[in-house]
Scaffold this motif. Structure first.
Motif, short mmCIF file in Angstrom:
data_model
loop_
_atom_site.label_atom_id
_atom_site.label_comp_id
_atom_site.label_asym_id
_atom_site.label_seq_id
_atom_site.Cartn_x
_atom_site.Cartn_y
_atom_site.Cartn_z
N GLN B 493 0.82 -1.21 0.00
CA GLN B 493 0.00 0.00 0.00
C GLN B 493 0.85 1.26 0.00
N TRP B 494 2.11 1.16 0.42
CA TRP B 494 2.99 2.31 0.21
C TRP B 494 2.95 2.68 -1.28
N GLY B 495 3.02 1.63 -2.08
CA GLY B 495 2.96 1.87 -3.53
C GLY B 495 1.57 2.27 -3.97
N GLY B 496 0.54 1.64 -3.35
CA GLY B 496 -0.84 1.96 -3.69
C GLY B 496 -1.15 3.44 -3.50
N TYR B 497 -0.45 4.04 -2.58
CA TYR B 497 -0.62 5.48 -2.34
C TYR B 497 0.47 6.34 -3.01
N PHE B 498 1.72 5.92 -2.86
CA PHE B 498 2.80 6.87 -3.17
C PHE B 498 3.51 6.58 -4.50
N LEU B 499 3.09 5.52 -5.20
CA LEU B 499 3.60 5.30 -6.57
C LEU B 499 2.48 5.52 -7.57
N THR B 500 1.63 6.46 -7.27
CA THR B 500 0.48 6.75 -8.12
C THR B 500 0.80 7.87 -9.12
N LEU B 501 -0.09 8.04 -10.05
CA LEU B 501 0.11 9.07 -11.06
C LEU B 501 -0.05 10.47 -10.48
N LYS B 502 -1.00 10.63 -9.58
CA LYS B 502 -1.40 11.99 -9.19
C LYS B 502 -1.22 12.28 -7.72
N GLY B 503 -0.79 11.30 -6.93
CA GLY B 503 -0.67 11.49 -5.49
C GLY B 503 -1.54 10.49 -4.75
N PRO B 504 -1.40 10.46 -3.41
CA PRO B 504 -1.99 9.37 -2.63
C PRO B 504 -3.51 9.40 -2.50
N GLN B 505 -4.17 8.83 -3.44
CA GLN B 505 -5.62 8.63 -3.43
C GLN B 505 -5.83 7.12 -3.59
N HIS B 506 -6.92 6.62 -3.03
CA HIS B 506 -7.11 5.17 -2.97
C HIS B 506 -7.75 4.59 -4.23
N ASP B 507 -7.87 5.38 -5.29
CA ASP B 507 -8.59 4.86 -6.45
C ASP B 507 -7.69 4.09 -7.43
N TYR B 620 9.58 12.71 -7.35
CA TYR B 620 8.24 13.13 -6.95
C TYR B 620 7.44 11.98 -6.34
N HIS B 621 7.95 10.77 -6.45
CA HIS B 621 7.33 9.65 -5.74
C HIS B 621 7.92 9.59 -4.33
N ASN B 622 7.61 10.59 -3.55
CA ASN B 622 8.15 10.68 -2.19
C ASN B 622 7.16 10.11 -1.18
N ILE B 623 7.69 9.65 -0.06
CA ILE B 623 6.82 9.08 0.99
C ILE B 623 7.30 9.59 2.35
N PRO B 624 6.38 10.08 3.18
CA PRO B 624 6.79 10.55 4.51
C PRO B 624 7.01 9.39 5.48
N ASP B 625 7.80 9.63 6.52
CA ASP B 625 8.05 8.58 7.51
C ASP B 625 6.76 8.02 8.10
N ARG B 626 5.81 8.88 8.39
CA ARG B 626 4.57 8.43 9.03
C ARG B 626 3.84 7.39 8.19
N ALA B 627 4.03 7.39 6.89
CA ALA B 627 3.40 6.38 6.04
C ALA B 627 4.17 5.06 6.06
N LEU B 628 5.43 5.12 6.49
CA LEU B 628 6.26 3.91 6.49
C LEU B 628 6.17 3.16 7.81
N GLY B 629 5.98 3.89 8.90
CA GLY B 629 5.97 3.22 10.20
C GLY B 629 5.79 4.21 11.31
#
Lengths: 80, 722
Positions: B493-507, B620-629
């Motif tokens: 789900q890190w990828g499901g949110y942060f490897l998206t085209l437009k940013g972290p949306q669940h669609d 631009y495929h960045n992820i904050p620490d809070r999303a990792l753990g």
């Protein structure tokens, strides 16, 4: 469903099943519902396979799980 | 209301849809007051299918490489897609809005129910592009009954959504016939969208049971901000040319057969499956809490003892039952629940009795536990005002959750917030912040409304807040706030949110159960495969004008026993339904592989579009620490045994370490895993190490259009090849 006899040989030794890749303690007469409740799997769209054989949802309450079984309890994707 | 002044007018002959397409698009420029109709070519249908695909294609042709969100050439393109307007099969009334987002300054797509998408098509257009900036507030009207498109002078001082929508349904409906208002649909934003980047687009439909207009939101990405930046108070479409076969489908019999099958499934199984017909998506509230996925206090925790207070049964009692709450005709899933007779306790409409659309899960979680509140009445009031002011409830929830944590950490204080005590759970002051966002005057509220990405800069510059801490806890990616699921327990789900085209949306992909609970994705390659298939499959909904919910929030009774586990998760029978519905409408002959191929073409095109706008690369495929753990010790200690085991699994013995040490060490490991995931996903998607689609990949999809290839060649570097 496969009906494997229990491998329990002594009252004190633990016997196990595998649920989603992790060991879980087995008890005589254990049903699919017992496992779901024990794991607190509250999601409604569950699909269960016991030793690769599917168990219909309407049989979760009475389908017993043999000792040593490999159980997959799959949560379908919902939400999102 | 007095007769509105016509500023510009264009007459046309509405094209009748044939096999799902009208073959025409409309472009309205509110700056120079011009109108243009374009033909839809067979190649455009082949490459872009419709909906979001058409939106991206039309936007590509209208903007420059340097276009930013508030440039006049930026557009809002709204398009339904070939299946939009089908009434035989549930969930086929969606439109997709595409634009360069104020939050991300790259393309964004956001969808809404309501009647605007279908009515636009039946008024003669597969898409509408709105470009330019008006000098004063205007209304754009597409009136198929009178065969004209007009730019009207807006009479509204109050541009908030319910004010404008109710007035326009009445104004454009036949006098004396309240039921005639169902032939009108309105898109609005609101006052809050003028100063915030969280502006949403509200899409209306006339509720014939309640005799009032309801609002569904294309909430995300700031589309409403652009609407107001263009000084558009509303887009209106009006047509009486409605029927069950208005799409002129190739095979009505198949549509009817497939629709009847799904209606029957929903009517017989929904009560024991997701209960969408009674509680809508709030059925997820207690489920997410049980699995530690309910975002609580800025995603610090995934579970809370007070979660019972927001249980779906509580919401179910608030929702009016027994009304067919579909947001388009023929949708038996009917999940557009509403609270009727709700008396507002605060704000400009204090004391007024109104109907509130929702809350849906995302709002119930975001403007609920994520800001430390467990009070459905309060969330309902927030939901109404957010819609009314034209604000996205997801960014609002995640953004204010970030503010609350900053406040509790002492990064900002009451002086900065202009007197608001923004601790988690302080309902009165959080609601007051919403009203200040809606009003658009308070300096602090103006900062908040710019979103987390910019708040980090603003809080650091203006208040001296610790930038590093904010980077760690700010739940945003690519400039937009994360939607309402705790992602830190699932690598996929890190990828499901942060490897998206437009940013972290669940669609794109929601993989937490598959990955974390089912243990179906043990390797990075398995996760990458899921992060290839699901985003591409789900993109298809956005191309065709289809709601995702009837795909897998209901499933055939024998789904779980008819397929092996990996396949069952895709709900194969429903996928086949979509193949057959598409063929029945369009007369084409695709299969399930072609369906995914249609998506993959647009998915890769959009990735190149981001590149063209200066984004779309790995950084631009960045992820904050809070999303990792867990970031802070209290997060760890809330699930100590669980996280100790997680740490042990990485080869680190937690014995003797402080909780904060354990957090830091786990995060270090997880950041290494993140990089491994990115590599695996890029490889599977046919992208280079920098996240750019390769020319070879584009050729294999038939998307090697000259301008697309030129963009890739401009940015791709030889050292980034695998």
């Amino acid at each position: 469903m496969k009906n494997t006899p229990s491998r329990r040989t002594s009252g004190s030794s633990l016997v196990m099943i595998i649920v989603n890749g992790e060991p879980m303690e087995w008890e005589e007469g254990m049903t699919v519902r017992d496992i779901i409740d024990g794991k607190r799997y509250v999601f409604p769209l569950l699909a269960v396979w016991v030793d690769h054989v599917p168990v219909p949802r309407d049989r979760f309450d009475d389908a017993t799980v043999p000792d040593g079984s490999n159980v997959q309890i799959i949560h379908m994707i919902s939400g999102g | 209301m007095e007769k509105m002044k016509v500023l510009a007018e264009w007459t046309y002959v509405p094209a009748k849809p044939f096999r799902g397409y009208t073959g025409k698009t409309l472009k309205v420029n509110v700056g120079d007051m011009t109108f243009q109709s374009k033909d839809v070519s067979e190649e455009m249908k082949e490459k872009f299918t419709g909906g979001r695909g058409f939106g991206l294609k039309l936007l590509w042709d209208s903007v420059k490489d340097t276009t930013r969100w508030d440039d006049p050439e930026n557009e809002i393109v709204i398009s339904g897609g070939p299946l939009c307007g089908v009434t035989q099969y549930p969930g086929m009334g969606k439109f997709y809005a595409v634009f360069v987002s104020p939050l991300t300054n790259q393309t964004y797509d956001s969808n809404a129910g309501g009647h605007f998408g279908p009515l636009l098509k039946f008024a003669g257009f597969d898409a509408i592009e709105v470009q330019g900036k008006a000098e004063k507030d205007v209304i754009v009207l597409v009136d198929a009954d009178e065969k004209k498109v007009q730019i009207l002078e807006s009479p509204f001082d109050d541009v908030n959504a319910y004010t404008v929508t109710e007035a326009l349904h009445e104004y454009f409906g036949k006098p004396g016939d309240i039921n005639d208002r169902r032939f009108v649909s309105v898109v609005t934003a609101g006052k809050g969208a003028e100063t915030s980047y969280w502006g949403c687009l509200n899409s209306s439909f006339w509720d014939s049971h309640r005799k009032l207009p309801r609002l569904k939101q294309a909430g995300r990405g700031g589309g409403g901000t652009i609407l107001r930046d263009k000084k558009i108070a509303a887009l209106v479409v009006k047509t009486h040319d409605l029927s069950g076969t208005a799409n002129n489908p190739a095979d009505v019999g198949t549509l009817t057969r497939l629709g009847a099958k799904l209606h029957n499934e929903i009517l017989t199984l929904d009560a024991e499956q997701c209960r969408m017909r009674t509680v809508g998506t709030t059925h997820l509230n207690e489920i997410m809490n049980e699995y530690h996925l309910l975002p609580t206090m800025n995603y610090k925790f995934g579970q809370h003892p007070d979660a019972d207070k927001i249980h779906s049964e509580v919401y179910g009692k608030m929702f009016t039952q027994g009304i067919a709450d579909g947001c388009w005709y023929g949708c038996t899933m009917a999940c557009a629940k509403a609270v009727d007779g709700f008396t507002l306790k605060t704000g400009p409409w204090k004391g007024r009795k109104i109907t509130v659309d929702g809350p849906e899960y995302e709002t119930a979680a975001g403007m609920g536990p994520n800001v430390g509140v467990f009070d459905p009445e309060w969330t309902t009031e927030v939901n109404f005002y957010a819609d009314h002011y034209g604000l996205d409830t997801i960014s609002l929830g995640t953004g204010i959750a970030f503010v609350c944590e900053c406040y509790e950490l002492g990064l900002i204080n009451k002086e900065h917030t202009n007197g608001l005590d923004l601790r988690f759970g302080n309902k009165a002051d959080i609601l007051e912040l919403l009203h200040r966002l809606g009003e658009g005057k308070d300096e602090f509220a103006l900062m908040v409304g710019k979103g987390i990405h910019r708040m980090k800069d603003l809080f650091a510059d203006h208040f001296g807040a610790d930038r590093d801490v904010m980077e760690r806890i700010g739940m945003e990616g690519q400039g937009i706030e994360v939607s309402e699921y705790v992602p830190k327990e699932s690598i996929a789900q890190w990828g499901g949110y942060f490897l998206t085209l437009k940013g972290p949306q669940h669609d794109e992909a929601w993989l937490i159960f598959m990955d974390r609970v089912n243990k179906q994705l043990p390797t990075f390659e398995d996760k990458a495969e899921a992060l290839h298939y699901f985003p591409n499959f789900r993109t298809w909904f956005s191309l065709t004008g289809v709601c995702k919910l009837p795909w897998n929030d209901i499933e055939p009774a024998d789904n779980a026993t008819s397929y092996p586990p990996q396949e069952a998760a895709k709900v194969p029978e429903h996928v086949q339904n979509y193949v057959e519905v598409f063929n029945a409408v369009t007369g084409k002959n695709i299969d399930k592989d072609e369906l995914v191929l249609q998506s993959e073409r647009v998915y890769n095109f959009q990735r190149v579009f981001q590149l063209r706008l200066g984004k779309g690369t790995r950084k631009y495929h960045n992820i904050p620490d809070r999303a990792l753990g867990p970031v802070w010790a209290d997060e760890w200690e809330a699930r100590e045994e669980y996280y100790d085991n997680e740490l042990k699994a990485t080869g680190i013995d937690p014995a003797g370490l402080s909780s904060q040490d354990k957090c830091d060490r786990l995060l270090k490991k997880r950041r290494e895993q993140w990089e491994e995931l990115v590599d695996a996903v890029y490889k599977r998607r046919g992208w280079d190490k920098n996240g750019i689609p390769t020319v070879k990949k584009l050729k294999s999809l038939g998307m090697d259009l000259p301008e697309v290839v030129a963009t890739v060649e401009k940015y791709a570097k030889p050292e980034d090849q695998w």
